[in-house]
Scaffold this motif. Sequence first.
Motif, PDB file in Angstrom:
ATOM      1  N   CYS A 210       1.385  -5.823   6.046  1.00 59.31           N
ATOM      2  CA  CYS A 210       1.331  -4.793   5.010  1.00 59.31           C
ATOM      3  C   CYS A 210       2.711  -4.155   4.845  1.00 59.31           C
TER       4      CYS A 210
ATOM      5  N   MET B   3      -1.085  -5.702  10.578  1.00 59.90           N
ATOM      6  CA  MET B   3      -1.502  -4.622   9.686  1.00 59.90           C
ATOM      7  C   MET B   3      -1.474  -3.295  10.443  1.00 59.90           C
TER       8      MET B   3
ATOM      9  N   SER C  66      -3.421   0.543   4.747  1.00 62.41           N
ATOM     10  CA  SER C  66      -3.886  -0.797   4.382  1.00 62.41           C
ATOM     11  C   SER C  66      -5.406  -0.869   4.400  1.00 62.41           C
TER      12      SER C  66
ATOM     13  N   CYS D 167       0.839  -1.200   0.000  1.00 64.22           N
ATOM     14  CA  CYS D 167       0.000   0.000   0.000  1.00 64.22           C
ATOM     15  C   CYS D 167       0.870   1.246   0.000  1.00 64.22           C
TER      16      CYS D 167
END
Length: 258
Positions: free
Chosen positions: A113, A159, A90, A86
């Motif tokens: 992530c 994350m 995320s 990303c």
Amino acid sequence: MILYFSGAGNSKYVALKAAEATQDNLVSIVDCAKNQRFSFDLKKGESLGIVTPVYFSGLPTIVDEFLGKLSVNAEEKPYVYLVATCGASSGSVDVYLKRHLKRIGLELSAGFCVNMPDTWTVIFSVNNKKKINKKLHRAESKINEILLKIKNQERGSFMKLKFPMFISNIMRKIYEKARSTKHFVVASSCEGCGQCAQNCPAEAIQIQSNRPVWVKEKCVMCLGCLHTCPNFAIQYGEKTKYHGQYCHPYFKSETLKA
């Protein structure tokens, strides 16, 4: 097994690194979608990895649609992990994935992530190469950290920079509007090489009279056509021409395939 989708190479690079580290098979979601392959068998002890970019706080449509048809046969419940690339957040990509996994009786064991250069150049610029290289350097360390956790089959949510679901749901509605191919324009510098049509994961482009023509109303909106065009002749609206092109440096733009 590692299922992956990539637009400009970030996620493909992560998937390749993961396959090298785990000795798992690498499977392109784009190829599977084109060949209508949605059923897979997992050997005992084999993990299931999903590597994807985050689009508008969730899954790219091609990944979402593929997972909606996915069938996995396994002797035992596998270790299932997500690695999402990303630009800034995320979003809620892990939540959307969990819904698909629940349908087929699987659970997400771990979510990761990696912040990498944002390829949505409708807003973000990739012209500052020093800044891009610095972000890639940081990403490399993060990827290696994630791969160690995957090899050890660590569990949990890793994350960061997530969005609440109500924000992600709003972003998904914006994504649907953004996916309209009417936003694309082609400059006179186009030579009709056909690379955009060849690489389009949605098969939304055809070369007609030596020019790309979008034959579908919507696409995945990966902007791969824009980023890999040798002459930077494809634009999305008015702003992208000022924001540059980007492909992960591991790949040459002319050979990058989703």
